[in-house]
Design an enzyme around this catalytic site. Structure first.
Site, PDB file in Angstrom:
ATOM      1  N   ASN A   9       0.876  -1.167   0.000  1.00  0.00           N
ATOM      2  CA  ASN A   9       0.000   0.000   0.000  1.00  0.00           C
ATOM      3  C   ASN A   9       0.919   1.225   0.000  1.00  0.00           C
ATOM      4  O   ASN A   9       1.466   1.581   1.044  1.00  0.00           O
ATOM      5  CB  ASN A   9      -0.890  -0.025   1.260  1.00  0.00           C
ATOM      6  CG  ASN A   9      -1.731   1.227   1.383  1.00  0.00           C
ATOM      7  OD1 ASN A   9      -1.817   2.032   0.462  1.00  0.00           O
ATOM      8  ND2 ASN A   9      -2.350   1.400   2.544  1.00  0.00           N
ATOM      9  N   LYS A  11       0.221   4.265  -0.377  1.00  0.00           N
ATOM     10  CA  LYS A  11      -0.417   5.472   0.180  1.00  0.00           C
ATOM     11  C   LYS A  11      -0.097   6.683  -0.708  1.00  0.00           C
ATOM     12  O   LYS A  11       0.040   6.538  -1.918  1.00  0.00           O
ATOM     13  CB  LYS A  11       0.009   5.685   1.636  1.00  0.00           C
ATOM     14  CG  LYS A  11      -0.160   4.422   2.484  1.00  0.00           C
ATOM     15  CD  LYS A  11      -0.064   4.710   3.955  1.00  0.00           C
ATOM     16  CE  LYS A  11      -0.132   3.396   4.714  1.00  0.00           C
ATOM     17  NZ  LYS A  11      -0.205   3.573   6.147  1.00  0.00           N
ATOM     18  N   HIS A 120      -9.595   0.985   4.509  1.00  0.00           N
ATOM     19  CA  HIS A 120      -8.370   1.294   5.266  1.00  0.00           C
ATOM     20  C   HIS A 120      -8.702   2.280   6.391  1.00  0.00           C
ATOM     21  O   HIS A 120      -9.507   3.193   6.208  1.00  0.00           O
ATOM     22  CB  HIS A 120      -7.306   1.870   4.330  1.00  0.00           C
ATOM     23  CG  HIS A 120      -5.949   1.893   4.974  1.00  0.00           C
ATOM     24  ND1 HIS A 120      -5.601   2.842   5.908  1.00  0.00           N
ATOM     25  CD2 HIS A 120      -4.882   1.068   4.843  1.00  0.00           C
ATOM     26  CE1 HIS A 120      -4.359   2.590   6.326  1.00  0.00           C
ATOM     27  NE2 HIS A 120      -3.903   1.517   5.688  1.00  0.00           N
ATOM     28  N   GLU A 122      -7.186   4.739   7.486  1.00  0.00           N
ATOM     29  CA  GLU A 122      -6.957   6.159   7.145  1.00  0.00           C
ATOM     30  C   GLU A 122      -8.152   6.717   6.382  1.00  0.00           C
ATOM     31  O   GLU A 122      -8.514   7.882   6.536  1.00  0.00           O
ATOM     32  CB  GLU A 122      -5.651   6.295   6.339  1.00  0.00           C
ATOM     33  CG  GLU A 122      -4.437   6.066   7.239  1.00  0.00           C
ATOM     34  CD  GLU A 122      -3.201   5.559   6.534  1.00  0.00           C
ATOM     35  OE1 GLU A 122      -3.131   5.593   5.296  1.00  0.00           O
ATOM     36  OE2 GLU A 122      -2.274   5.105   7.254  1.00  0.00           O
ATOM     37  N   GLU A 192      -5.818  -4.963  10.158  1.00  0.00           N
ATOM     38  CA  GLU A 192      -4.787  -3.961  10.428  1.00  0.00           C
ATOM     39  C   GLU A 192      -5.120  -3.227  11.727  1.00  0.00           C
ATOM     40  O   GLU A 192      -5.923  -2.286  11.721  1.00  0.00           O
ATOM     41  CB  GLU A 192      -4.738  -2.939   9.290  1.00  0.00           C
ATOM     42  CG  GLU A 192      -4.369  -3.531   7.950  1.00  0.00           C
ATOM     43  CD  GLU A 192      -3.723  -2.496   7.044  1.00  0.00           C
ATOM     44  OE1 GLU A 192      -2.639  -2.785   6.529  1.00  0.00           O
ATOM     45  OE2 GLU A 192      -4.283  -1.394   6.887  1.00  0.00           O
ATOM     46  N   GLY A 198       2.113   2.060  10.807  1.00  0.00           N
ATOM     47  CA  GLY A 198       3.116   3.123  10.703  1.00  0.00           C
ATOM     48  C   GLY A 198       3.735   3.519  12.030  1.00  0.00           C
ATOM     49  O   GLY A 198       4.404   4.549  12.129  1.00  0.00           O
ATOM     50  N   SER A 237       3.023  -2.356  10.457  1.00  0.00           N
ATOM     51  CA  SER A 237       4.465  -2.436  10.705  1.00  0.00           C
ATOM     52  C   SER A 237       5.036  -3.823  10.416  1.00  0.00           C
ATOM     53  O   SER A 237       5.932  -4.296  11.112  1.00  0.00           O
ATOM     54  CB  SER A 237       4.805  -1.985  12.130  1.00  0.00           C
ATOM     55  OG  SER A 237       4.400  -0.645  12.318  1.00  0.00           O
TER      56      SER A 237
HETATM   57  C1  PEP Z   1      -0.983   0.138   6.058  1.00  0.00           C
HETATM   58  O1  PEP Z   1      -1.293   1.278   6.339  1.00  0.00           O
HETATM   59  O2  PEP Z   1      -1.685  -0.516   5.257  1.00  0.00           O
HETATM   60  C2  PEP Z   1       0.192  -0.439   6.708  1.00  0.00           C
HETATM   61  C3  PEP Z   1       0.199  -1.716   6.925  1.00  0.00           C
HETATM   62  O3  PEP Z   1       1.211   0.435   7.051  1.00  0.00           O
HETATM   63  P1  PEP Z   1       2.607   0.082   7.756  1.00  0.00           P
HETATM   64  O4  PEP Z   1       3.110  -1.220   7.180  1.00  0.00           O
HETATM   65  O5  PEP Z   1       3.496   1.229   7.431  1.00  0.00           O
HETATM   66  O6  PEP Z   1       2.320  -0.044   9.211  1.00  0.00           O
END
Ligand code: PEP
Length: 274
Positions: A9, A11, A120, A122, A192, A198, A237
């Protein structure tokens, strides 16, 4: 056997030129990826067209099928006066337009936009996307022929209060339970936890397995045996140093990767962690 998936992803990161470079770096190493792993790059809208062409041009057929293209959003409406929105149908139409580019053979076809990420945290948090809106988006995506990576996950306060099963259960039931069995076959679920996205903080393999098993059990309530065929990805992460232990869990079928998907070496290393 369930599909093993590692989806990046991106972003709102990379210029178009940087995105092209990143996908070329991934392609240069794609032979290292086990054949049973499906890699997906979910790029910004602006990057989809050139990257569709680049992936479509991969010569080795075994390598070509390992890399799929996806978007990060689509509209909840089919078409019309919705300034700034991008319809699922537009995403699907993109690969056929590659032949119209100056210098391309008229019959050139790019790689299709095959996937879209919806739900997601976000999008839910910053743009107010509710379960009801997400259901409409999913219906549009499926009607256009896209596959959906549907994200669910709880906030830190929910986890601390022991409400994580309720929150995730609701995100599953209010959205996915409204789909029929044929549509459900085109859904990949991504768990997630918001507190891990993040932040550098990762769910332990036990925490992740517990909730992945819960998601699968919830899906089985509505879809029966089909729940065993649905890939459930972990996101938050995930990186080369923790991917193998997460992916070794029985209900974790891969990862949705944010930060680490922006470095080709890390993305490839994660995909080699099964
Ligand atoms: C995401 O936002 O889909 C995600 C998994 O981000 P990160 O791996 O940076 O935590």
């Amino acid at each position: 056997m369930r599909k093993k998936i590692v989806a990046g992803n991106w972003k709102m990161n990379t210029t178009v030129a940087e995105g092209i470079e990143l996908v070329n770096q991934i392609i240069a190493k794609i032979e290292e990826i086990p054949q049973q792993v499906q890699l997906i790059v979910n790029t910004p809208f602006t990057h989809l067209f050139p990257i569709s062409k680049i992936i479509g041009d991969i010569k080795c057929p075994n390598c070509r099928s390992k890399l799929a293209l996806g978007a990060q959003n689509c509209a909840d409406k089919e078409k019309g006066a919705y300034t700034g929105e991008v319809a699922a149908q537009m995403l699907v139409s993109l690969s056929k337009a590659v032949g119209t580019v100056v210098g391309a053979p008229a019959d050139a076809v790019g790689a299709p936009v095959e996937y879209v990420i919806l739900g997601h945290s976000e999008r839910r948090g910053y743009y107010g996307e509710t379960n009801a809106i997400l259901l409409e988006k999913i219906k549009q995506a499926l009607a256009a022929g896209l596959k959906v990576i549907y994200c669910v996950g709880e906030a830190l306060e929910d986890r601390k209060a022991g409400r994580h099963f309720d929150v995730v259960g609701e995100e599953i039931k209010e959205v996915l339970f409204a789909l029929g069995e044929e549509d459900m076959k085109k859904i990949t679920v991504a768990y997630e936890p918001i507190w891990a996205i993040g932040t550098g903080e990762t769910a332990t393999k036990e925490q992740a397995q517990e909730i992945h098993a819960f998601i699968r059990k919830s899906l089985a309530e509505k879809f029966g045996a089909l729940a065993q065929q649905i890939s459930i990805l972990y996101g938050g992460s995930c990186k080369p140093s923790n991917a193998a232990e997460l992916f070794s869990q029985p209900d974790i079928d891969g990862g949705l990767i944010g930060g680490a998907a922006l470095k080709a070496d890390d993305f490839i290393a994660i995909a080699k962690s099964f």
